[in-house]
Design a protein around this motif. Structure first.
Motif, mmCIF file in Angstrom:
data_model
loop_
_atom_site.group_PDB
_atom_site.id
_atom_site.type_symbol
_atom_site.label_atom_id
_atom_site.label_comp_id
_atom_site.label_asym_id
_atom_site.label_seq_id
_atom_site.Cartn_x
_atom_site.Cartn_y
_atom_site.Cartn_z
ATOM 1 N N THR A 57 4.728 -11.747 -10.370
ATOM 2 C CA THR A 57 4.014 -10.849 -9.458
ATOM 3 C C THR A 57 2.907 -10.097 -10.179
ATOM 4 N N GLY A 58 3.220 -9.607 -11.393
ATOM 5 C CA GLY A 58 2.234 -8.867 -12.170
ATOM 6 C C GLY A 58 2.034 -7.450 -11.681
ATOM 7 N N VAL A 59 1.093 -6.757 -12.279
ATOM 8 C CA VAL A 59 0.878 -5.351 -11.961
ATOM 9 C C VAL A 59 0.191 -5.203 -10.605
ATOM 10 N N GLU A 60 0.372 -4.043 -9.991
ATOM 11 C CA GLU A 60 -0.344 -3.730 -8.767
ATOM 12 C C GLU A 60 -1.851 -3.730 -9.049
ATOM 13 N N PRO A 61 -2.667 -4.135 -8.084
ATOM 14 C CA PRO A 61 -4.106 -4.268 -8.324
ATOM 15 C C PRO A 61 -4.784 -3.001 -8.853
ATOM 16 N N SER A 62 -4.252 -1.826 -8.476
ATOM 17 C CA SER A 62 -4.907 -0.582 -8.892
ATOM 18 C C SER A 62 -4.587 -0.189 -10.330
ATOM 19 N N VAL A 63 -3.581 -0.802 -10.933
ATOM 20 C CA VAL A 63 -3.088 -0.345 -12.238
ATOM 21 C C VAL A 63 -4.134 -0.447 -13.348
ATOM 22 N N PRO A 64 -4.780 -1.582 -13.584
ATOM 23 C CA PRO A 64 -5.731 -1.648 -14.714
ATOM 24 C C PRO A 64 -6.818 -0.591 -14.657
#
Length: 267
Positions: free
Chosen positions: A191-198
């Motif tokens: 799934t990876g990180v939520e789009p807002s995280v980086p």
């Protein structure tokens, strides 16, 4: 981050014989189906450079560890657990180093708890869409309820290339974690990180990538780094996905150079 956290008692704290005078510890966060053993070559080089090293075992990955059955194994909850372990051991920030899925944990932590992070390094990882072949392979194993030896061997070969029988036995112990842990963490990895995280990570960020990585192509690494002036890329020629295992000396040199120029942040 999530309110659900668990204690991480299995943190290997390594102290150098001669300190470099740097008080910020290095926190190494392993990836999916992996463990602390593959950090050993890099940890040795960092100790020789005078750095204090903490090697974390993520929830459920330490042999014999029992995780509460109601603990939700997600990037959010695991990042919260790592944050609590850092707070219990340090009065200041750490240099976070996360490999593969451990990079997703590290990004999640850095976005939510910036005061705990001096710098962040992603090894063999950028928060971009997963390789579809990898996702399909993992999904088939999750559907059948276990990881068969043929698939484990295929994954290990993609990650490490050719290994001796002894190294294969040592490095594949991450697959000995209970299936519920392996499956939940596999979903987190896919799934990876939520789009807002980086975009919410403001600490200096380094990506270390092997030019022969079969999991994360260099083009993806370069594109991610190009999105922000706070990000840097160090490419290690000839190394694959586990660059810290294959080229620990070059990996350590990239890390120490990054820390020396990025922390404290230039005025």
């Amino acid at each position: 981050m999530a309110d659900s956290v668990v204690s991480l008692p299995f943190v290997n704290v390594l102290t150098p014989t001669v300190s470099a005078g740097e008080t910020v510890p290095v926190a190494l966060i392993h990836g999916w189906a992996s463990g602390s053993v593959y950090w050993e070559p890099l940890a040795k080089k960092l100790l020789e450079a005078g750095r204090t090293v903490w090697i974390f075992d993520l929830p459920g990955y330490h042999p014999g560890e029992e995780v509460p059955p109601d603990f939700p194994w997600t990037l959010d909850s695991v990042a919260g657990s790592v944050a609590a372990a850092i707070e219990a051991r340090s009065s200041g920030p750490v240099h976070l180093v996360g490999h593969s899925m451990g990079g997703s944990v590290s990004l999640t932590l850095a976005a939510a708890r910036p005061e705990l992070v001096a710098t962040i390094t992603l090894v063999g990882m950028a928060p971009v869409p997963q390789n579809q072949g990898f996702k399909k392979l993992l999904s088939s194993q999750l559907d059948q309820g276990f990881f068969d030896p043929e698939t484990v061997a295929k994954l290990m070969n993609a990650w490490y290339g050719e290994l001796s029988a002894a190294d294969m036995a040592r490095l594949s112990t991450g697959f000995d974690a209970p299936f519920p842990i392996l499956s939940a963490s596999a979903v987190a990895a896919m799934t990876g990180v939520e789009p807002s995280v980086p975009g919410r990570v403001h600490a200096p960020l380094l990506v270390i990538a092997g030019t022969d990585d079969r999991v994360r192509p260099m083009e993806q690494m370069r594109a991610f780094v190009a999105e922000s002036q706070q990000r840097q890329l160090r490419a290690i020629p000839g190394a694959g996905h586990n660059v810290h295992w294959e080229q620990p000396e070059k990996c350590a040199a990239a890390l120490t150079g990054f820390w020396e120029t990025s922390w404290p942040s230039p005025a």
